[in-house]
Design an enzyme around this catalytic site. Structure first.
Site, PDB file in Angstrom:
ATOM      1  N   HIS A  89       0.831  -1.217   0.000  1.00 15.67           N
ATOM      2  CA  HIS A  89       0.000   0.000   0.000  1.00 15.67           C
ATOM      3  C   HIS A  89       0.864   1.267   0.000  1.00 15.67           C
ATOM      4  O   HIS A  89       0.506   2.267   0.615  1.00 15.67           O
ATOM      5  CB  HIS A  89      -0.940   0.026   1.210  1.00 15.67           C
ATOM      6  CG  HIS A  89      -1.930  -1.090   1.230  1.00 15.67           C
ATOM      7  ND1 HIS A  89      -3.195  -0.980   0.717  1.00 15.67           N
ATOM      8  CD2 HIS A  89      -1.833  -2.356   1.705  1.00 15.67           C
ATOM      9  CE1 HIS A  89      -3.845  -2.128   0.883  1.00 15.67           C
ATOM     10  NE2 HIS A  89      -3.035  -2.983   1.469  1.00 15.67           N
ATOM     11  N   ASN A 162     -10.309  -2.794   2.312  1.00 17.01           N
ATOM     12  CA  ASN A 162      -9.957  -2.816   0.889  1.00 17.01           C
ATOM     13  C   ASN A 162     -11.196  -2.555   0.052  1.00 17.01           C
ATOM     14  O   ASN A 162     -12.312  -2.530   0.593  1.00 17.01           O
ATOM     15  CB  ASN A 162      -9.397  -4.196   0.503  1.00 17.01           C
ATOM     16  CG  ASN A 162      -7.915  -4.344   0.858  1.00 17.01           C
ATOM     17  OD1 ASN A 162      -7.217  -3.372   1.121  1.00 17.01           O
ATOM     18  ND2 ASN A 162      -7.440  -5.577   0.852  1.00 17.01           N
ATOM     19  N   HIS A 353      -4.144   1.277  11.700  1.00 13.61           N
ATOM     20  CA  HIS A 353      -3.918   0.025  12.429  1.00 13.61           C
ATOM     21  C   HIS A 353      -5.283  -0.588  12.756  1.00 13.61           C
ATOM     22  O   HIS A 353      -6.091   0.060  13.435  1.00 13.61           O
ATOM     23  CB  HIS A 353      -3.151   0.353  13.714  1.00 13.61           C
ATOM     24  CG  HIS A 353      -2.828  -0.832  14.570  1.00 13.61           C
ATOM     25  ND1 HIS A 353      -3.076  -2.128  14.191  1.00 13.61           N
ATOM     26  CD2 HIS A 353      -2.258  -0.900  15.795  1.00 13.61           C
ATOM     27  CE1 HIS A 353      -2.683  -2.939  15.153  1.00 13.61           C
ATOM     28  NE2 HIS A 353      -2.183  -2.227  16.135  1.00 13.61           N
TER      29      HIS A 353
HETATM   30 FE1  HDE Z   1      -2.569  -4.713   5.484  1.00 17.33          FE
HETATM   31  N1  HDE Z   1      -0.754  -3.935   5.938  1.00 17.33           N
HETATM   32  N2  HDE Z   1      -1.946  -6.532   6.076  1.00 17.33           N
HETATM   33  N3  HDE Z   1      -4.317  -5.565   4.884  1.00 17.33           N
HETATM   34  N4  HDE Z   1      -3.204  -2.964   4.860  1.00 17.33           N
HETATM   35  C1  HDE Z   1      -0.388  -2.657   5.767  1.00 17.33           C
HETATM   36  O1  HDE Z   1       0.765  -1.356   7.357  1.00 17.33           O
HETATM   37  C2  HDE Z   1      -0.846  -6.774   6.814  1.00 17.33           C
HETATM   38  C3  HDE Z   1      -4.667  -6.875   4.967  1.00 17.33           C
HETATM   39  C4  HDE Z   1      -4.459  -2.646   4.417  1.00 17.33           C
HETATM   40  O2  HDE Z   1      -3.232   3.566   3.850  1.00 17.33           O
HETATM   41  C5  HDE Z   1       0.949  -2.351   6.373  1.00 17.33           C
HETATM   42  O3  HDE Z   1       1.358   0.791   7.808  1.00 17.33           O
HETATM   43  C6  HDE Z   1      -0.787  -8.150   7.203  1.00 17.33           C
HETATM   44  C7  HDE Z   1      -6.066  -7.059   4.696  1.00 17.33           C
HETATM   45  C8  HDE Z   1      -4.512  -1.275   4.017  1.00 17.33           C
HETATM   46  O4  HDE Z   1      -1.617   3.383   5.304  1.00 17.33           O
HETATM   47  C9  HDE Z   1       1.356  -3.679   7.024  1.00 17.33           C
HETATM   48  C10 HDE Z   1      -1.907  -8.731   6.659  1.00 17.33           C
HETATM   49  C11 HDE Z   1      -6.541  -5.811   4.439  1.00 17.33           C
HETATM   50  C12 HDE Z   1      -3.230  -0.766   4.252  1.00 17.33           C
HETATM   51  C13 HDE Z   1       0.186  -4.562   6.679  1.00 17.33           C
HETATM   52  C14 HDE Z   1      -2.623  -7.706   5.957  1.00 17.33           C
HETATM   53  C15 HDE Z   1      -5.442  -4.891   4.549  1.00 17.33           C
HETATM   54  C16 HDE Z   1      -2.450  -1.840   4.776  1.00 17.33           C
HETATM   55  C17 HDE Z   1       1.942  -1.725   5.428  1.00 17.33           C
HETATM   56  C18 HDE Z   1      -2.350 -10.172   6.744  1.00 17.33           C
HETATM   57  C19 HDE Z   1      -7.970  -5.419   4.066  1.00 17.33           C
HETATM   58  C20 HDE Z   1      -2.736   0.631   3.965  1.00 17.33           C
HETATM   59  C21 HDE Z   1       2.237  -0.349   5.946  1.00 17.33           C
HETATM   60  C22 HDE Z   1      -2.350 -10.723   8.054  1.00 17.33           C
HETATM   61  C23 HDE Z   1      -8.923  -5.689   5.120  1.00 17.33           C
HETATM   62  C24 HDE Z   1      -3.080   1.572   5.072  1.00 17.33           C
HETATM   63  C25 HDE Z   1       1.418  -0.197   7.113  1.00 17.33           C
HETATM   64  C26 HDE Z   1      -2.594   2.962   4.719  1.00 17.33           C
HETATM   65  C27 HDE Z   1      -1.112  -1.710   5.165  1.00 17.33           C
HETATM   66  C28 HDE Z   1       0.121  -5.828   7.108  1.00 17.33           C
HETATM   67  C29 HDE Z   1      -3.795  -7.976   5.216  1.00 17.33           C
HETATM   68  C30 HDE Z   1      -5.616  -3.492   4.327  1.00 17.33           C
HETATM   69  C31 HDE Z   1       2.685  -4.242   6.603  1.00 17.33           C
HETATM   70  C32 HDE Z   1       0.305  -8.788   8.031  1.00 17.33           C
HETATM   71  C33 HDE Z   1      -6.844  -8.367   4.738  1.00 17.33           C
HETATM   72  C34 HDE Z   1      -5.703  -0.523   3.458  1.00 17.33           C
HETATM   73  O5  HDE Z   1       1.468  -3.565   8.397  1.00 17.33           O
END
Ligand code: HDE
Length: 703
Positions: A89, A162, A353
């Site tokens: 992202h 999402n 978060h």
């Molecule tokens: Fe994320 N995801 N994600 N994700 N995610 C990040 O956090 C992660 C997942 C989503 O505009 C990171 O600060 C793991 C699902 C959005 O700043 C990180 C898993 C969904 C955004 C991270 C998921 C999301 C992130 C990268 C599986 C939809 C951007 C930088 C267990 C429900 C937020 C950060 C923004 C961002 C981890 C799966 C949505 C690495 C470990 C499912 C919208 O922490």
């Protein structure tokens, strides 16, 4: 008896002098030099800079001196202007706004921001692509992040979702693998922002649980027309908890007020070249002109008994609950009405978060959500340089915040007093825990052996993928089949293509046939044994964007190709109609310099045709004058403008003099090609344009 030292928590005589920071702020108000300093450029230490043009050198043409602290400070700061970008992202666009509940939801949740329709809760929303880097393009085929931070009076609540309601994987353990596989391949460093390569398809071909999400990712959802037109989903099952402690499961849905729309794949490819910032610009410009994007927040709520009755596990994030099974209840709206003042300070530094919840909202045991609860804070520690990023203005709660966390990198607060621990007796007024108002976790019963296992209830990987495909309209199904053929066509390893075809056979044999034909690989699907045989579920028309699209031009863009001598009366009529419909109209000229209409009116085009291909507009009008038509016919950019608009099934309005251009483009007149002459036609054109595309044209031309 000698008086013991330091027994009293407060000195007998308090220092009543103002705090030194109140005496002299950064501008050094107390110093007499203030007047001389004016708005002088200073170093970060406040020293006024006398020369910001030249380095300090030894002699006029000699080497630069190490002692030049002005230069070194400036360069050092510049060197560190980029912080590590988000690992996923990374490319995002954000905006401020507010959320307003429609009614008191007290029977479902005690969350204060959902209880009072008179309260406008400030929000910051960030939309993002997932795979590409921060400098990548806006329109790759990809999932879009849809993250909203609610600055509620009880603390920050982040709904980090999402634009697709399900996810690729069921367990957080696989997330690093998924992301590694999707991002550029590590040896060669490409492709950027694209899933059309071997490592991605290799991984998903070995993870049948990803099939449902893959169907969505190959659909029109992955190439949205505008961030303002995207649906959003919390994906996981969460909990609402009422003041009485009663808990109910909840799934969150955002619906854009102006409806959803997508671009065609060929448009997406061309938009990435013509305007890599297509989505960011669209969001920014809409807010600047006061056309505020708006979404309705709805929930699906259900109890344990309903959860038990569903044919899949509500803790499995690769599944959704069709609206036909459980209708959406609208609970409020979000309006984005203010662009960030500074992209870096706000859009880049915002830290979302899923663990930021307020009383009344709680988690489920979805194993993907549970893993996320660890990941976000952890990643932000390195991304934002330490544990104090909550102090950044974009991340700070708007309600009071007190605790005894202290020091660490980038500490910007200056906590007062000698007490930084709890319990204490030295500062009776210091903050204390508050069982009555504090966050109380819902006491869900837990028991069981410790184990690493994928639940049996998670093993149907194909039924909802089939449901999704079969719920699409014919054009949407065509796009899915073409997307598979495109993506797999880029996969070099034949065995990977065969494996995917094997999965598609379980999703829908007809889809599998189409993709096989698209690849020229008829009959080459692997035989794959499903973990659970797929079943036919009832079709869910609400999953289709086209089936529920309402005719509208709101928030859409009309591009009018003009030339010297064009009819300004028609342009005026179009402009009035566009305003009435809430659309934006832009003029595209042979160049950006002024041109004269037939009546002598001076027109200033917004764009030159070479810089504004028709892919940047939802619908176009050819308002070319007779004398100009021959010259316009010779311009490749003009003909490409028309050929693309036609191939992209767009509604094309034209003035009679422009007919030779349509002839040259061999555009067969259909319902989407509407004449506008001096006597009328604007209304017919606008009515047609509200439908977006003429799908019937696709049999003649496939982009
Ligand atoms: Fe994320 N995801 N994600 N994700 N995610 C990040 O956090 C992660 C997942 C989503 O505009 C990171 O600060 C793991 C699902 C959005 O700043 C990180 C898993 C969904 C955004 C991270 C998921 C999301 C992130 C990268 C599986 C939809 C951007 C930088 C267990 C429900 C937020 C950060 C923004 C961002 C981890 C799966 C949505 C690495 C470990 C499912 C919208 O922490």
């Amino acid at each position: 008896m000698t008086k013991p030292k330091n027994t009293s928590p407060t000195p007998a005589k308090r220092n009543t002098a103002p705090h030194p920071f109140e005496q002299a702020g950064n501008g050094g108000e107390l110093h007499q030099t203030t007047d001389q300093r004016g708005h002088s450029l200073t170093t970060n230490q406040g020293v006024v800079i006398a020369d910001d043009q030249n380095s300090l050198t030894a002699g006029e043409r000699g080497p630069t001196l190490l002692e030049d602290f002005v230069l070194r400070e400036k360069i050092t700061h510049f060197d560190h202007e980029r912080i590590p970008e988000r690992i996923v992202h990374a490319r995002g666009s954000g905006a401020h706004g507010y959320f307003q509940a429609y009614r008191d939801l007290g029977e479902l949740t005690c969350a204060a921001f959902l209880r009072n329709p008179d309260v406008l809760t400030p929000v910051f929303a960030r939309f993002s692509t997932v795979a590409g880097g921060a400098g990548s393009v806006d329109l790759p085929r990809d999932v879009r992040g849809f993250a909203v931070k609610f600055y509620t009076e009880e603390g920050n609540f982040d709904l980090v979702g999402n634009n697709i309601p399900v996810f690729f994987i069921q367990d957080a353990m696989k997330f690093p693998d998924l992301v590694h596989a999707a991002k550029m391949e590590p040896d060669r460093g490409y492709p950027q922002a694209a899933t059309a390569h071997d490592t991605f398809w290799d991984f998903v071909s070995l993870m049948p649980e990803s099939m449902h999400m893959i169907l969505w990712a190959m659909s029109d959802r992955a190439v949205p027309r505008s961030l303002r037109m995207m649906e959003g989903f919390g994906v996981h099952t969460f909990r609402f908890v009422s003041a009485e402690g009663k808990s109910i499961f909840v799934k969150f849905h955002w619906r854009p007020r102006i409806g959803s729309a997508s671009v065609l794949w060929d448009e997406a490819v061309k938009i990435c070249g013509a305007d890599p910032d297509f989505h960011r610009r669209d969001l920014y410009e809409a807010i600047e002109r006061g056309d505020f994007p708006e979404w309705e927040l709805s929930v699906q709520t259900f109890d344990e008994a309903t959860a038990e009755s569903l044919p899949f596990d509500v803790l499995d994030p690769t599944k959704l609950i069709p609206e036909e099974t459980l209708p959406l209840q609208p609970i409020g709206k979000m309006v984005l009405n203010h662009n960030p003042d500074n992209f870096f300070a706000e859009t880049e530094q915002v830290a979302f978060h899923p663990g930021h919840v307020v009383p009344g909202i709680d988690f489920s045991d979805d194993p993907l959500l549970q893993g996320r609860l660890f990941s976000y804070l952890d990643t932000q520690l390195s991304r934002l340089g330490g544990p104090n990023f909550h102090q950044l203005p974009i991340n700070r709660p708007r309600c009071p915040m007190h605790n005894f966390q202290r020091d660490a990198l980038m500490q910007t607060d200056v906590p007062l007093g000698r007490v930084n621990y709890e319990p204490n007796s030295l500062a009776p007024e210091s903050p204390k825990e508050n069982p009555a108002a504090g966050f109380a976790t819902h006491p869900a019963t837990q028991s069981g052996d410790k184990m690493r296992v994928r639940p049996e209830s998670f093993k149907d990987h194909y039924s909802q993928a089939r449901l999704f495909y079969r719920s699409m309209t014919a054009p949407e199904q065509d796009h899915i089949a073409s997307a598979f053929a495109f993506e797999l066509g880029k996969v070099e390893t034949v065995a990977i293509r065969r494996r995917i075809l094997g999965h598609l056979c379980h999703v829908d044999p007809e889809l599998c046939d189409r993709v096989e034909r698209g690849l020229g690989m008829e009959g080459q699907a692997d035989a794959i044994a499903p973990a659970a045989p797929p079943v036919d579920l009832d079709i869910s028309p609400t999953l289709s964007l086209l089936a529920k699209a309402k005719p509208t031009l709101e928030g859409r863009k009309i591009g009018v190709l003009v030339s010297e001598g064009c009819d300004s009366a028609i342009l005026d009529a179009l402009q009035t109609a566009a305003e009435t419909e809430g659309a934006v109209l832009e003029l595209i000229g042979p160049h950006v310099g002024e041109i004269k209409s037939r009546s002598g009116q001076i027109l200033t085009p917004h764009h030159a045709v070479a810089a504004a291909p028709s892919v940047l507009f939802d619908t176009v009008v050819l308002a070319i004058s007779g004398p100009a038509v021959d010259a316009m016919k010779q311009k490749a950019a003009v003909m490409n403008f028309i050929l693309d608009a036609y191939a992209h099934l767009k509604i094309i309005g034209y003035t009679p003099d422009a007919m030779p251009l349509l002839d040259r483009a061999e555009a067969a007149i259909d319902d989407g090609i509407v004449e506008i002459d001096a006597r009328g036609g604007v209304t017919s054109y606008i009515d047609a344009a509200k439908y977006g595309r003429v799908w019937s044209r696709a049999v003649l031309v496939q982009a």
